[in-house]
Design an enzyme around this catalytic site. Structure first.
Site, PDB file in Angstrom:
ATOM      1  N   THR A 119       0.883  18.759  45.290  1.00 25.19           N
ATOM      2  CA  THR A 119       0.366  17.862  44.246  1.00 25.19           C
ATOM      3  C   THR A 119       1.246  16.616  44.256  1.00 25.19           C
ATOM      4  OG1 THR A 119       1.852  18.666  42.531  1.00 25.19           O
ATOM      5  CG2 THR A 119      -0.216  19.891  42.845  1.00 25.19           C
ATOM      6  N   ALA A 165       5.996  27.490  41.514  1.00 17.76           N
ATOM      7  CA  ALA A 165       4.895  26.517  41.464  1.00 17.76           C
ATOM      8  C   ALA A 165       4.361  26.372  40.044  1.00 17.76           C
ATOM      9  CB  ALA A 165       3.763  26.943  42.393  1.00 17.76           C
ATOM     10  N   THR A 214      11.233  28.975  31.733  1.00 16.75           N
ATOM     11  CA  THR A 214      12.002  27.887  31.121  1.00 16.75           C
ATOM     12  C   THR A 214      12.459  28.248  29.713  1.00 16.75           C
ATOM     13  OG1 THR A 214      11.721  25.664  30.201  1.00 16.75           O
ATOM     14  CG2 THR A 214       9.717  26.925  30.506  1.00 16.75           C
ATOM     15  N   ASP A 215      13.559  27.641  29.298  1.00 13.34           N
ATOM     16  CA  ASP A 215      14.033  27.856  27.917  1.00 13.34           C
ATOM     17  C   ASP A 215      13.057  27.275  26.891  1.00 13.34           C
ATOM     18  OD1 ASP A 215      14.539  25.140  28.345  1.00 13.34           O
ATOM     19  OD2 ASP A 215      16.651  25.228  27.758  1.00 13.34           O
ATOM     20  N   GLU A 216      12.152  26.388  27.348  1.00 20.53           N
ATOM     21  CA  GLU A 216      11.217  25.755  26.396  1.00 20.53           C
ATOM     22  C   GLU A 216      10.267  26.754  25.749  1.00 20.53           C
ATOM     23  OE1 GLU A 216       9.417  22.051  27.334  1.00 20.53           O
ATOM     24  OE2 GLU A 216      11.174  21.326  28.395  1.00 20.53           O
ATOM     25  N   TYR A 233       2.716  22.401  27.808  1.00 16.06           N
ATOM     26  CA  TYR A 233       3.480  22.897  28.963  1.00 16.06           C
ATOM     27  C   TYR A 233       4.183  24.216  28.618  1.00 16.06           C
ATOM     28  CZ  TYR A 233       7.677  23.574  31.810  1.00 16.06           C
ATOM     29  OH  TYR A 233       8.677  24.138  32.572  1.00 16.06           O
ATOM     30  N   LYS A 271       3.696  28.106  29.975  1.00 24.43           N
ATOM     31  CA  LYS A 271       4.760  28.914  30.599  1.00 24.43           C
ATOM     32  C   LYS A 271       4.955  30.223  29.809  1.00 24.43           C
ATOM     33  CE  LYS A 271       7.123  28.027  33.650  1.00 24.43           C
ATOM     34  NZ  LYS A 271       6.985  28.194  35.134  1.00 24.43           N
ATOM     35  N   LYS A 317      11.324  12.466  35.391  1.00 26.43           N
ATOM     36  CA  LYS A 317      12.168  13.192  34.437  1.00 26.43           C
ATOM     37  C   LYS A 317      13.380  12.339  34.052  1.00 26.43           C
ATOM     38  CE  LYS A 317       9.401  16.712  35.142  1.00 26.43           C
ATOM     39  NZ  LYS A 317       9.485  17.726  36.155  1.00 26.43           N
TER      40      LYS A 317
HETATM   41  P1  NAD Z   1       8.161  20.254  40.199  1.00 28.15           P
HETATM   42  O1  NAD Z   1       7.085  19.639  39.378  1.00 28.15           O
HETATM   43  O2  NAD Z   1       9.198  19.396  40.807  1.00 28.15           O
HETATM   44  O3  NAD Z   1       7.501  21.080  41.407  1.00 28.15           O
HETATM   45  C1  NAD Z   1       6.372  21.881  41.243  1.00 28.15           C
HETATM   46  C2  NAD Z   1       5.818  22.216  42.625  1.00 28.15           C
HETATM   47  O4  NAD Z   1       4.690  23.083  42.455  1.00 28.15           O
HETATM   48  C3  NAD Z   1       5.330  20.979  43.396  1.00 28.15           C
HETATM   49  O5  NAD Z   1       5.813  21.019  44.721  1.00 28.15           O
HETATM   50  C4  NAD Z   1       3.816  21.133  43.373  1.00 28.15           C
HETATM   51  O6  NAD Z   1       3.176  20.591  44.516  1.00 28.15           O
HETATM   52  C5  NAD Z   1       3.651  22.653  43.307  1.00 28.15           C
HETATM   53  N1  NAD Z   1       2.355  23.055  42.750  1.00 28.15           N
HETATM   54  C6  NAD Z   1       1.762  22.557  41.633  1.00 28.15           C
HETATM   55  N2  NAD Z   1       0.556  23.138  41.458  1.00 28.15           N
HETATM   56  C7  NAD Z   1       0.379  24.025  42.480  1.00 28.15           C
HETATM   57  C8  NAD Z   1      -0.653  24.926  42.836  1.00 28.15           C
HETATM   58  N3  NAD Z   1      -1.768  25.007  42.130  1.00 28.15           N
HETATM   59  N4  NAD Z   1      -0.468  25.695  43.937  1.00 28.15           N
HETATM   60  C9  NAD Z   1       0.667  25.606  44.673  1.00 28.15           C
HETATM   61  N5  NAD Z   1       1.666  24.742  44.402  1.00 28.15           N
HETATM   62  C10 NAD Z   1       1.532  23.969  43.302  1.00 28.15           C
HETATM   63  O7  NAD Z   1       8.792  21.373  39.271  1.00 28.15           O
HETATM   64  P2  NAD Z   1      10.313  21.832  39.112  1.00 28.15           P
HETATM   65  O8  NAD Z   1      10.993  20.948  38.143  1.00 28.15           O
HETATM   66  O9  NAD Z   1      10.901  22.056  40.455  1.00 28.15           O
HETATM   67  O10 NAD Z   1      10.094  23.246  38.385  1.00 28.15           O
HETATM   68  C11 NAD Z   1       9.845  24.418  39.151  1.00 28.15           C
HETATM   69  C12 NAD Z   1       9.701  25.593  38.208  1.00 28.15           C
HETATM   70  O11 NAD Z   1      10.864  25.756  37.412  1.00 28.15           O
HETATM   71  C13 NAD Z   1       8.527  25.445  37.218  1.00 28.15           C
HETATM   72  O12 NAD Z   1       7.890  26.692  37.090  1.00 28.15           O
HETATM   73  C14 NAD Z   1       9.205  25.049  35.909  1.00 28.15           C
HETATM   74  O13 NAD Z   1       8.464  25.515  34.808  1.00 28.15           O
HETATM   75  C15 NAD Z   1      10.538  25.775  36.043  1.00 28.15           C
HETATM   76  N6  NAD Z   1      11.684  25.150  35.345  1.00 28.15           N
HETATM   77  C16 NAD Z   1      11.973  23.825  35.541  1.00 28.15           C
HETATM   78  C17 NAD Z   1      13.105  23.268  34.924  1.00 28.15           C
HETATM   79  C18 NAD Z   1      13.490  21.820  35.127  1.00 28.15           C
HETATM   80  O14 NAD Z   1      14.410  21.322  34.474  1.00 28.15           O
HETATM   81  N7  NAD Z   1      12.845  21.081  36.029  1.00 28.15           N
HETATM   82  C19 NAD Z   1      13.921  24.077  34.123  1.00 28.15           C
HETATM   83  C20 NAD Z   1      13.571  25.418  33.940  1.00 28.15           C
HETATM   84  C21 NAD Z   1      12.468  25.947  34.565  1.00 28.15           C
HETATM   85  O1  DAU Z   2      14.315  22.859  29.421  1.00 30.28           O
HETATM   86  C1  DAU Z   2      13.704  23.053  30.655  1.00 30.28           C
HETATM   87  C2  DAU Z   2      12.621  22.018  30.873  1.00 30.28           C
HETATM   88  O2  DAU Z   2      13.280  20.779  31.136  1.00 30.28           O
HETATM   89  C3  DAU Z   2      11.677  22.371  32.007  1.00 30.28           C
HETATM   90  O3  DAU Z   2      10.979  23.533  31.674  1.00 30.28           O
HETATM   91  C4  DAU Z   2      10.693  21.228  32.293  1.00 30.28           C
HETATM   92  O4  DAU Z   2       9.908  21.530  33.414  1.00 30.28           O
HETATM   93  C5  DAU Z   2      11.498  19.972  32.563  1.00 30.28           C
HETATM   94  O5  DAU Z   2      10.637  18.871  32.750  1.00 30.28           O
HETATM   95  C6  DAU Z   2      12.463  19.680  31.398  1.00 30.28           C
HETATM   96  O6  DAU Z   2      11.708  19.294  30.207  1.00 30.28           O
HETATM   97  P1  DAU Z   2      12.197  18.116  29.248  1.00 30.28           P
HETATM   98  O7  DAU Z   2      11.046  17.632  28.500  1.00 30.28           O
HETATM   99  O8  DAU Z   2      13.400  18.524  28.476  1.00 30.28           O
HETATM  100  O9  DAU Z   2      12.681  17.056  30.389  1.00 30.28           O
HETATM  101  P2  DAU Z   2      12.478  15.472  30.498  1.00 30.28           P
HETATM  102  O10 DAU Z   2      13.346  15.011  31.619  1.00 30.28           O
HETATM  103  O11 DAU Z   2      11.048  15.092  30.508  1.00 30.28           O
HETATM  104  O12 DAU Z   2      13.100  14.948  29.140  1.00 30.28           O
HETATM  105  C7  DAU Z   2      14.464  15.221  28.803  1.00 30.28           C
HETATM  106  C8  DAU Z   2      14.729  14.608  27.433  1.00 30.28           C
HETATM  107  O13 DAU Z   2      14.714  13.178  27.581  1.00 30.28           O
HETATM  108  C9  DAU Z   2      13.684  14.931  26.395  1.00 30.28           C
HETATM  109  O14 DAU Z   2      14.315  15.074  25.142  1.00 30.28           O
HETATM  110  C10 DAU Z   2      12.760  13.710  26.393  1.00 30.28           C
HETATM  111  C11 DAU Z   2      13.697  12.585  26.749  1.00 30.28           C
HETATM  112  N1  DAU Z   2      13.113  11.473  27.539  1.00 30.28           N
HETATM  113  C12 DAU Z   2      12.410  11.782  28.662  1.00 30.28           C
HETATM  114  C13 DAU Z   2      11.852  10.806  29.449  1.00 30.28           C
HETATM  115  C14 DAU Z   2      11.040  11.141  30.671  1.00 30.28           C
HETATM  116  C15 DAU Z   2      13.348  10.149  27.165  1.00 30.28           C
HETATM  117  O15 DAU Z   2      14.034   9.877  26.163  1.00 30.28           O
HETATM  118  N2  DAU Z   2      12.820   9.177  27.952  1.00 30.28           N
HETATM  119  C16 DAU Z   2      12.054   9.437  29.073  1.00 30.28           C
HETATM  120  O16 DAU Z   2      11.569   8.476  29.711  1.00 30.28           O
END
Ligand code: NAD
Ligand code: DAU
Length: 340
Positions: A39, A85, A128-130, A155, A159, A194
């Site tokens: 994606t 994913a 996720t902790d969310e 979101y 999850k 992010k």
């Molecule tokens: P990301 O958005 O960077 O990557 C998601 C990946 O999933 C992408 O490569 C996308 O192409 C793939 N994908 C999406 N839809 C798909 C489908 N239908 N089939 C196959 N592949 C698909 O996400 P991330 O930040 O690496 O997060 C990965 C996992 O970890 C997620 O499940 C998220 O909920 C969890 N998580 C993320 C964070 C964070 O801070 N980013 C923290 C805790 C948990």
């Molecule tokens: O806690 C784990 C989660 O962390 C994961 O499950 C999610 O996949 C991941 O995206 C992340 O979620 P958040 O919403 O916490 O992350 P984000 O980077 O989008 O935002 C972090 C904080 O910053 C949040 O309080 C919103 C704020 N923010 C975010 C963006 C993108 C801003 O103030 N400005 C911005 O432009």
């Protein structure tokens, strides 16, 4: 021991991508299959180094496509499924919730059915902790594995739904599962929608940094490589059916995070722009990782060492994030700004 087959879903994304690289390098006796639908968040250029390794394979597939997933499992007989994913960005789930339900809920259910049908050794669901909702600003309160699920965004609701399905497949069918619930990750290959990579890339381009609301919301930051090590530990040593929280006690307000990046890059705080708050913006996340520590996990980075390494990585890999923020993604970026 026979070669192990590990299916990593979402291995072209941020955390899944770092995990695939960790596994390919650390376990030459494991065949690592990266399954990703590519994606907007998926990108394979990050794997140019491991692409040539004999134990790395890529499969383009949609986890919600039952036929495709079932025939892949029938053919490959995976030992492990490590499921990353997902649609992962909260802001997108507010404007376009439907795809979050399809991918995160229905996609997970298809994978669970396949894992059950072809009797995998372990299914690790990366959550996720969310899912726990939000904490108030009392610094002595933390999410534990017993905290009730109270997701606030589409979101986190998707999850939490997938977490409940994973739990149900363990309780009903005895599927050997673990659920990990990690706090906010940061590090190399973080998609620049992010907060941290958005701030770094915009500050480097001398653009303003949008801070939602008053910037006092708190997130608990963990370097992605420490998350990868946690999942490696859980997949091998986690007790079936158990949930493990992942976090390293690195709570920062969003404003502190943005200011740290600006000062490290020696730019002006005039770049900070306070913008309309996110709808339903969770106040604070903070993880109690005691259960995982008892299993043997210890993070390598604290926020200071981790953010310094990450900023340096973005300085050294400008072509990677420039390619991401140009082209198609730019439309999304512009759209977000019009909405505010
Ligand atoms: P990301 O958005 O960077 O990557 C998601 C990946 O999933 C992408 O490569 C996308 O192409 C793939 N994908 C999406 N839809 C798909 C489908 N239908 N089939 C196959 N592949 C698909 O996400 P991330 O930040 O690496 O997060 C990965 C996992 O970890 C997620 O499940 C998220 O909920 C969890 N998580 C993320 C964070 C964070 O801070 N980013 C923290 C805790 C948990
Ligand atoms: O806690 C784990 C989660 O962390 C994961 O499950 C999610 O996949 C991941 O995206 C992340 O979620 P958040 O919403 O916490 O992350 P984000 O980077 O989008 O935002 C972090 C904080 O910053 C949040 O309080 C919103 C704020 N923010 C975010 C963006 C993108 C801003 O103030 N400005 C911005 O432009």
């Amino acid at each position: 021991m026979k070669r192990q087959k590990v299916l990593v879903t979402g291995g072209a994304g941020f955390i899944g991508g770092n995990f695939v690289q960790h596994m390919v390098k650390k376990y030459p006796n494991y065949d690592v299959y990266n399954l990703d639908f590519l994606t907007y968040a998926g990108d394979l250029t990050k794997h140019s180094e491991i692409e040539k390794e004999d134990n790395y394979f890529f499969v383009k597939a949609d986890i919600a496509n039952r036929e495709e997933i079932m025939s892949l499992f029938e053919k490959e007989k995976f030992d492990y499924v490590i499921h990353f994913a997902a649609e992962s960005h909260v802001d997108r789930s507010i404007t376009e919730p439907e795809i979050f339900i399809r991918t995160n809920v229905l996609g997970t259910q298809v994978l669970l059915d396949a894992a059950k049908e072809y009797a995998v050794t372990k299914f690790v669901h990366v959550s996720t902790d969310e899912v726990y909702g939000e904490l108030d600003f009392d610094p002595n309160t933390f999410f534990t594995e017993e905290t009730p699920l109270e997701p606030n965004s589409p979101y986190s609701a998707s999850k939490a739904s997938s977490d409940l399905l994973v739990r149900a497949y363990h309780e009903t069918f005895g599927l050997p599962v673990n659920i990990t619930r990690c706090s906010n990750n940061y590090g190399p290959y973080h998609f620049p929608e992010k907060l941290i990579p958005l701030t770094i890339s915009r500050v480097l381009n001398e653009q303003t940094v949008p801070v939602y609301g008053d910037g006092k919301n708190i997130r608990d930051w963990l370097h992605v490589l420490d998350h990868c090590k946690a999942i490696d530990l859980v997949m091998h040593d986690g007790v079936n059916g158990e949930v493990y929280n992942v976090g390293g006690h690195n709570e920062r307000t969003n404003l502190e995070v943005v200011k740290t990046i600006i000062s490290t890059l020696e730019k002006s705080e005039d770049l900070i722009e306070f913008v309309t708050d996110r709808l339903g913006h969770d106040k604070r996340y903070a993880i109690d990782p005691t259960k995982l520590e008892k299993l043997g996990w210890k993070p390598e980075f604290n926020f200071e060492t981790g953010i310094a390494q990450t900023i340096q990585w973005y300085l050294d890999n400008k072509e990677w994030w420039e390619q991401i923020i140009s082209g198609e993604y730019q439309n999304y970026f512009d759209k977000q700004y019009t909405l505010k």
